[in-house]
Write an enzyme that holds these catalytic residues in place. Structure first.
Site, PDB file in Angstrom:
ATOM      1  CG  ASP A   1      -1.506   1.308   1.370  1.00  0.00           C
ATOM      2  OD1 ASP A   1      -2.169   1.737   0.514  1.00  0.00           O
ATOM      3  OD2 ASP A   1      -1.358   1.721   2.532  1.00  0.00           O
TER       4      ASP A   1
HETATM    5 MG   LIG Z   1      -2.796   3.148   3.645  1.00  0.00          MG
END
Ligand SMILES: [Mg+2]
Length: 236
Positions: free
Chosen positions: A14
């Site tokens: 991410d």
């Molecule tokens: Mg994040």
């Protein structure tokens, strides 16, 4: 000892608050936008915005709001709560432009990318606006670390939707779900998404927040430097 690249292990990472410090970037981008528009801004307003913003992205994750609605409605909600007259569309546009310029790394992020890119296959998986994320990724100079970059706006689906991950997996040559792990800071988008997609998950939890459930990661780390040990435990 020679470092041989493990071409089997796939790590999905991410971006926001995992690799790049989104909270700091957000604070500066908001502050500059509000200043330009002559709106009041301080740490309390930033914190209020942050809470409203998270609520709105959760509505996207739950399929209640579209991305476009989230981007503008969060400012409408903020102005309403503050009782100020503000143009949500204009604020959103300025904020995005500011956000796409500049970057702050999370502690240990550059070292992590440097190490991982030599030892396995790296992919960036981010829920975000293409223009903003492109600007931040370019500013940080991290694109070369990744074999591919999957921004949800471009994919036409968001984490934690299974469709988002299906689309990513389809674009990963020789994809092997049994050798894949996702590293991210969000239980609701990263960990929930990874689990739905049937891959291993590692929750990056730098503030050691208690996990409210019911989403439980396979692994949890408080510092990015701990991820190497997770990979070893997961895949040997
Ligand atoms: Mg994040």
């Amino acid at each position: 000892m020679s470092m041989e690249k493990d071409t089997r292990t796939i790590v999905l990472i991410d971006l926001d608050n995992t690799i790049l410090d989104f909270n700091t970037a957000e604070y500066h981008a908001l502050g500059r936008a509000f200043e330009t528009l002559g709106l009041p801004f301080d740490a309390e307003i930033a914190a209020l915005y942050n809470r409203i913003n998270i609520r709105h992205w959760e509505k996207l994750e739950d399929g209640i709001l579209t991305r476009e609605e989230v981007l503008v409605k969060r400012f409408e909600a903020l102005f309403e709560e503050l009782g100020v007259e503000g143009d949500a569309d204009q604020t959103q546009a300025l904020y995005e432009t500011n956000l796409s310029r500049g970057h702050w790394f999370m502690p240990g992020a550059e070292a992590l990318l440097e190490t991982l890119s030599k030892s396995c296959r790296l992919f960036l998986c981010s829920n975000g606006t293409q223009r903003v994320q492109d600007g931040r990724i370019a500013s940080a100079g991290i694109a070369p670390y990744f074999e591919n970059i999957f921004i949800s706006e471009h994919m036409g689906a968001n984490k934690p939707e299974a469709r988002y991950f299906d689309l990513c997996f389809r674009e990963i040559p020789d994809f092997d779900g049994g050798r894949t792990i996702l590293l991210g800071d969000s239980l609701t988008s990263d960990i929930r998404g990874g689990k739905n997609a049937g891959i291993l998950t590692c929750w990056f939890n730098p503030n050691r927040k208690p996990n409210p459930g019911p989403i439980f990661p396979d692994y949890e780390i408080a510092a990015l430097s701990e991820f190497d040990a997770v990979l070893y435990k997961a895949f040997g």
